[in-house]
Design a protein around this motif. Structure first.
Motif, PDB file in Angstrom:
ATOM      1  N   THR A 200     -12.327  -9.457 -19.441  1.00  0.00           N
ATOM      2  CA  THR A 200     -12.214  -9.837 -20.853  1.00  0.00           C
ATOM      3  C   THR A 200     -10.956 -10.660 -21.130  1.00  0.00           C
ATOM      4  OG1 THR A 200     -11.087  -7.746 -21.355  1.00  0.00           O
ATOM      5  CG2 THR A 200     -13.488  -7.794 -21.595  1.00  0.00           C
ATOM      6  N   ILE A 201     -11.028 -11.424 -22.229  1.00  0.00           N
ATOM      7  CA  ILE A 201      -9.874 -12.193 -22.708  1.00  0.00           C
ATOM      8  C   ILE A 201      -9.090 -11.368 -23.734  1.00  0.00           C
ATOM      9  CG2 ILE A 201      -9.174 -14.275 -23.961  1.00  0.00           C
ATOM     10  CD1 ILE A 201     -11.652 -15.644 -22.780  1.00  0.00           C
ATOM     11  N   LYS A 202      -9.808 -10.618 -24.548  1.00  0.00           N
ATOM     12  CA  LYS A 202      -9.179  -9.760 -25.555  1.00  0.00           C
ATOM     13  C   LYS A 202      -9.704  -8.335 -25.376  1.00  0.00           C
ATOM     14  CE  LYS A 202      -9.306 -11.482 -29.759  1.00  0.00           C
ATOM     15  NZ  LYS A 202      -9.851 -12.147 -30.963  1.00  0.00           N
ATOM     16  N   PRO A 203      -8.912  -7.457 -24.746  1.00  0.00           N
ATOM     17  CA  PRO A 203      -7.594  -7.670 -24.136  1.00  0.00           C
ATOM     18  C   PRO A 203      -7.710  -8.463 -22.830  1.00  0.00           C
ATOM     19  CG  PRO A 203      -8.352  -5.458 -23.668  1.00  0.00           C
ATOM     20  CD  PRO A 203      -9.377  -6.064 -24.592  1.00  0.00           C
ATOM     21  N   LEU A 204      -6.632  -9.112 -22.443  1.00  0.00           N
ATOM     22  CA  LEU A 204      -6.626  -9.965 -21.264  1.00  0.00           C
ATOM     23  C   LEU A 204      -6.614  -9.116 -19.998  1.00  0.00           C
ATOM     24  CD1 LEU A 204      -6.466 -12.928 -20.288  1.00  0.00           C
ATOM     25  CD2 LEU A 204      -3.984 -12.653 -20.209  1.00  0.00           C
ATOM     26  N   SER A 205      -7.701  -9.192 -19.227  1.00  0.00           N
ATOM     27  CA  SER A 205      -7.784  -8.437 -17.969  1.00  0.00           C
ATOM     28  C   SER A 205      -6.992  -9.148 -16.884  1.00  0.00           C
ATOM     29  CB  SER A 205      -9.241  -8.291 -17.542  1.00  0.00           C
ATOM     30  OG  SER A 205      -9.772  -9.542 -17.154  1.00  0.00           O
ATOM     31  N   ASN A 206      -6.567  -8.377 -15.883  1.00  0.00           N
ATOM     32  CA  ASN A 206      -5.809  -8.959 -14.766  1.00  0.00           C
ATOM     33  C   ASN A 206      -6.624 -10.030 -14.053  1.00  0.00           C
ATOM     34  OD1 ASN A 206      -3.584  -7.317 -15.208  1.00  0.00           O
ATOM     35  ND2 ASN A 206      -4.340  -5.691 -13.875  1.00  0.00           N
ATOM     36  N   ARG A 207      -7.908  -9.796 -13.922  1.00  0.00           N
ATOM     37  CA  ARG A 207      -8.791 -10.762 -13.250  1.00  0.00           C
ATOM     38  C   ARG A 207      -8.783 -12.108 -13.980  1.00  0.00           C
ATOM     39  NH1 ARG A 207     -13.103 -12.104  -9.364  1.00  0.00           N
ATOM     40  NH2 ARG A 207     -14.240 -13.757 -10.407  1.00  0.00           N
ATOM     41  N   VAL A 208      -8.912 -12.078 -15.298  1.00  0.00           N
ATOM     42  CA  VAL A 208      -8.935 -13.323 -16.075  1.00  0.00           C
ATOM     43  C   VAL A 208      -7.580 -14.009 -16.015  1.00  0.00           C
ATOM     44  CG1 VAL A 208      -9.192 -14.303 -18.391  1.00  0.00           C
ATOM     45  CG2 VAL A 208     -10.806 -12.577 -17.579  1.00  0.00           C
ATOM     46  N   ALA A 209      -6.505 -13.224 -16.097  1.00  0.00           N
ATOM     47  CA  ALA A 209      -5.161 -13.796 -16.072  1.00  0.00           C
ATOM     48  C   ALA A 209      -4.895 -14.543 -14.773  1.00  0.00           C
ATOM     49  CB  ALA A 209      -4.125 -12.691 -16.279  1.00  0.00           C
ATOM     50  N   THR A 210      -5.279 -13.950 -13.653  1.00  0.00           N
ATOM     51  CA  THR A 210      -5.002 -14.580 -12.354  1.00  0.00           C
ATOM     52  C   THR A 210      -6.008 -15.675 -12.021  1.00  0.00           C
ATOM     53  OG1 THR A 210      -6.250 -12.814 -11.249  1.00  0.00           O
ATOM     54  CG2 THR A 210      -3.869 -12.538 -11.436  1.00  0.00           C
ATOM     55  N   ARG A 211      -7.282 -15.426 -12.302  1.00  0.00           N
ATOM     56  CA  ARG A 211      -8.306 -16.413 -11.937  1.00  0.00           C
ATOM     57  C   ARG A 211      -8.218 -17.673 -12.805  1.00  0.00           C
ATOM     58  NH1 ARG A 211     -12.522 -17.243  -8.793  1.00  0.00           N
ATOM     59  NH2 ARG A 211     -14.334 -18.413  -9.561  1.00  0.00           N
ATOM     60  N   SER A 212      -7.815 -17.518 -14.054  1.00  0.00           N
ATOM     61  CA  SER A 212      -7.703 -18.698 -14.924  1.00  0.00           C
ATOM     62  C   SER A 212      -6.641 -19.658 -14.399  1.00  0.00           C
ATOM     63  CB  SER A 212      -7.397 -18.281 -16.362  1.00  0.00           C
ATOM     64  OG  SER A 212      -6.182 -17.562 -16.447  1.00  0.00           O
ATOM     65  N   VAL A 213      -5.576 -19.136 -13.802  1.00  0.00           N
ATOM     66  CA  VAL A 213      -4.545 -20.000 -13.206  1.00  0.00           C
ATOM     67  C   VAL A 213      -5.131 -20.765 -12.029  1.00  0.00           C
ATOM     68  CG1 VAL A 213      -2.329 -20.029 -11.994  1.00  0.00           C
ATOM     69  CG2 VAL A 213      -2.659 -18.511 -13.956  1.00  0.00           C
ATOM     70  N   TRP A 214      -5.936 -20.069 -11.204  1.00  0.00           N
ATOM     71  CA  TRP A 214      -6.591 -20.731 -10.067  1.00  0.00           C
ATOM     72  C   TRP A 214      -7.557 -21.812 -10.554  1.00  0.00           C
ATOM     73  CZ3 TRP A 214     -11.759 -21.067  -8.620  1.00  0.00           C
ATOM     74  CH2 TRP A 214     -12.001 -21.584  -7.336  1.00  0.00           C
ATOM     75  N   ILE A 215      -8.299 -21.524 -11.605  1.00  0.00           N
ATOM     76  CA  ILE A 215      -9.263 -22.485 -12.144  1.00  0.00           C
ATOM     77  C   ILE A 215      -8.550 -23.731 -12.650  1.00  0.00           C
ATOM     78  CG2 ILE A 215     -10.923 -22.896 -14.014  1.00  0.00           C
ATOM     79  CD1 ILE A 215     -11.766 -19.943 -13.729  1.00  0.00           C
ATOM     80  N   ILE A 216      -7.430 -23.552 -13.326  1.00  0.00           N
ATOM     81  CA  ILE A 216      -6.660 -24.706 -13.820  1.00  0.00           C
ATOM     82  C   ILE A 216      -6.226 -25.593 -12.650  1.00  0.00           C
ATOM     83  CG2 ILE A 216      -4.457 -25.386 -14.854  1.00  0.00           C
ATOM     84  CD1 ILE A 216      -4.800 -23.079 -16.828  1.00  0.00           C
ATOM     85  N   GLY A 217      -5.811 -24.958 -11.548  1.00  0.00           N
ATOM     86  CA  GLY A 217      -5.438 -25.737 -10.365  1.00  0.00           C
ATOM     87  C   GLY A 217      -6.612 -26.533  -9.816  1.00  0.00           C
ATOM     88  N   GLN A 218      -7.792 -25.906  -9.787  1.00  0.00           N
ATOM     89  CA  GLN A 218      -8.990 -26.598  -9.319  1.00  0.00           C
ATOM     90  C   GLN A 218      -9.393 -27.726 -10.264  1.00  0.00           C
ATOM     91  OE1 GLN A 218     -10.633 -25.748  -6.205  1.00  0.00           O
ATOM     92  NE2 GLN A 218      -8.583 -24.867  -6.145  1.00  0.00           N
ATOM     93  N   MET A 219      -9.192 -27.527 -11.542  1.00  0.00           N
ATOM     94  CA  MET A 219      -9.507 -28.563 -12.528  1.00  0.00           C
ATOM     95  C   MET A 219      -8.660 -29.811 -12.279  1.00  0.00           C
ATOM     96  SD  MET A 219      -9.835 -26.101 -15.888  1.00  0.00           S
ATOM     97  CE  MET A 219     -10.108 -27.364 -17.135  1.00  0.00           C
ATOM     98  N   GLY A 220      -7.404 -29.591 -11.941  1.00  0.00           N
ATOM     99  CA  GLY A 220      -6.526 -30.715 -11.643  1.00  0.00           C
ATOM    100  C   GLY A 220      -6.963 -31.488 -10.420  1.00  0.00           C
ATOM    101  N   ILE A 221      -7.538 -30.778  -9.446  1.00  0.00           N
ATOM    102  CA  ILE A 221      -7.975 -31.418  -8.213  1.00  0.00           C
ATOM    103  C   ILE A 221      -9.274 -32.195  -8.422  1.00  0.00           C
ATOM    104  CG2 ILE A 221      -8.814 -30.968  -5.860  1.00  0.00           C
ATOM    105  CD1 ILE A 221      -6.930 -28.511  -5.835  1.00  0.00           C
ATOM    106  N   LEU A 222     -10.209 -31.615  -9.177  1.00  0.00           N
ATOM    107  CA  LEU A 222     -11.561 -32.168  -9.270  1.00  0.00           C
ATOM    108  C   LEU A 222     -11.800 -33.078 -10.470  1.00  0.00           C
ATOM    109  CD1 LEU A 222     -13.697 -29.030  -8.287  1.00  0.00           C
ATOM    110  CD2 LEU A 222     -13.020 -30.939  -6.846  1.00  0.00           C
ATOM    111  N   GLN A 223     -10.873 -33.113 -11.409  1.00  0.00           N
ATOM    112  CA  GLN A 223     -11.160 -33.814 -12.662  1.00  0.00           C
ATOM    113  C   GLN A 223     -11.381 -35.322 -12.502  1.00  0.00           C
ATOM    114  OE1 GLN A 223      -7.837 -33.130 -15.250  1.00  0.00           O
ATOM    115  NE2 GLN A 223      -6.363 -34.150 -13.919  1.00  0.00           N
ATOM    116  N   ASN A 224     -10.869 -35.916 -11.436  1.00  0.00           N
ATOM    117  CA  ASN A 224     -11.036 -37.358 -11.235  1.00  0.00           C
ATOM    118  C   ASN A 224     -12.195 -37.710 -10.314  1.00  0.00           C
ATOM    119  OD1 ASN A 224      -8.823 -38.073 -12.902  1.00  0.00           O
ATOM    120  ND2 ASN A 224      -7.405 -37.576 -11.235  1.00  0.00           N
ATOM    121  N   ASP A 225     -12.940 -36.721  -9.869  1.00  0.00           N
ATOM    122  CA  ASP A 225     -14.116 -36.987  -9.041  1.00  0.00           C
ATOM    123  C   ASP A 225     -15.138 -37.773  -9.863  1.00  0.00           C
ATOM    124  OD1 ASP A 225     -17.011 -36.172  -8.194  1.00  0.00           O
ATOM    125  OD2 ASP A 225     -15.787 -35.734  -6.442  1.00  0.00           O
ATOM    126  N   PRO A 226     -15.613 -38.920  -9.379  1.00  0.00           N
ATOM    127  CA  PRO A 226     -16.525 -39.771 -10.161  1.00  0.00           C
ATOM    128  C   PRO A 226     -17.797 -39.060 -10.601  1.00  0.00           C
ATOM    129  CG  PRO A 226     -15.707 -40.955  -8.246  1.00  0.00           C
ATOM    130  CD  PRO A 226     -15.279 -39.529  -8.079  1.00  0.00           C
TER     131      PRO A 226
END
Length: 233
Positions: A200-226
């Motif tokens: 859950t986001i409200k309350p913020l679970s440990n899984r969401v807190a850690t995985r969302s950081v990983w997802i943001i990193g992946q977004m930075g890598i893949l966002q320019n893929d045509p």
């Protein structure tokens, strides 16, 4: 008086054939219709409503969804989504090997498979449901195309207890429409997707807190893929 059985079997067979033909034609019509409209309700949504979780849902078009949300779910759920034909066979093989050695089950469903299940079928792991999932996955890949599949995924996926779709999830968690989601907010919603009733986001679970950081990193890598850029437009 003896029961006349002569002719009952052929008559029953004719009725069965007509029912099968009707169901086949109906599902083709429904598949084609959903290329342009949203399902009135899905079996999962109906189960949520009848089970007491409620049903919060608001369908929105792709232009009303933040590009960050589209990118976040691809990065979280299916990074090969633009390239495969509905199935990621390498991930399936990897999951099968893991499940043979471990008590915890890993899935390998693509976004297309999840849409097939969420829109047309019920939740579960039976061979019948899995076989139908394969069929509907092939059909939506053929009839709808990637953009429509992603749009449907963002509108029908469970993203919280009784919460379905990105618009409802955005309002429920951040009090804003989906088109205004930030990169971090979109990543948090995507991080819930494996099990949104537990993660859950409200309350913020440990899984969401850690995985969302990983997802943001992946977004930075893949966002320019045509190929991914085409889906974000």
């Amino acid at each position: 008086m003896p029961i006349k059985t002569k002719g009952l079997v052929p008559r029953a067979w004719r009725i069965l054939k007509r029912v099968v033909i009707f169901l086949f034609v109906f599902q083709l019509f429904y598949l084609l219709l959903l290329k342009w409209v949203y399902p009135p309700i899905t079996l999962t949504q109906l189960g949520s409503l009848l089970g007491g979780d409620g049903l919060k849902r608001s369908y929105v078009s792709m232009k009303d969804i933040s590009p960050y949300a589209k990118l976040a779910v691809i990065c979280s759920e299916d990074q090969l989504f633009p390239d495969h034909d509905g199935f990621d066979f390498k991930s399936i093989e990897k999951a099968m090997k893991h499940n043979q050695k471990s008590k915890s089950l890993h899935g390998a469903s693509t976004i297309s498979q999840q849409v097939a299940k969420n829109v047309f079928l019920w939740q579960g792991r039976s061979w019948l449901r899995k076989s139908l999932e394969v069929y509907f996955t092939f059909m939506i890949e053929w009839m709808w195309g990637k953009k429509r599949i992603l749009e449907m995924y963002l509108n029908v996926s469970e993203m919280g207890k009784g919460v379905y779709g990105i618009e409802a999830a955005s309002h429920s968690n951040f009090n804003k429409p989906a088109r205004n989601l930030s990169r971090l907010e979109a990543a948090k919603i995507a991080a819930c997707l494996p099990n949104p009733k537990v993660f859950t986001i409200k309350p913020l679970s440990n899984r969401v807190a850690t995985r969302s950081v990983w997802i943001i990193g992946q977004m930075g890598i893949l966002q320019n893929d045509p190929d991914i850029q085409k889906l974000l437009q």
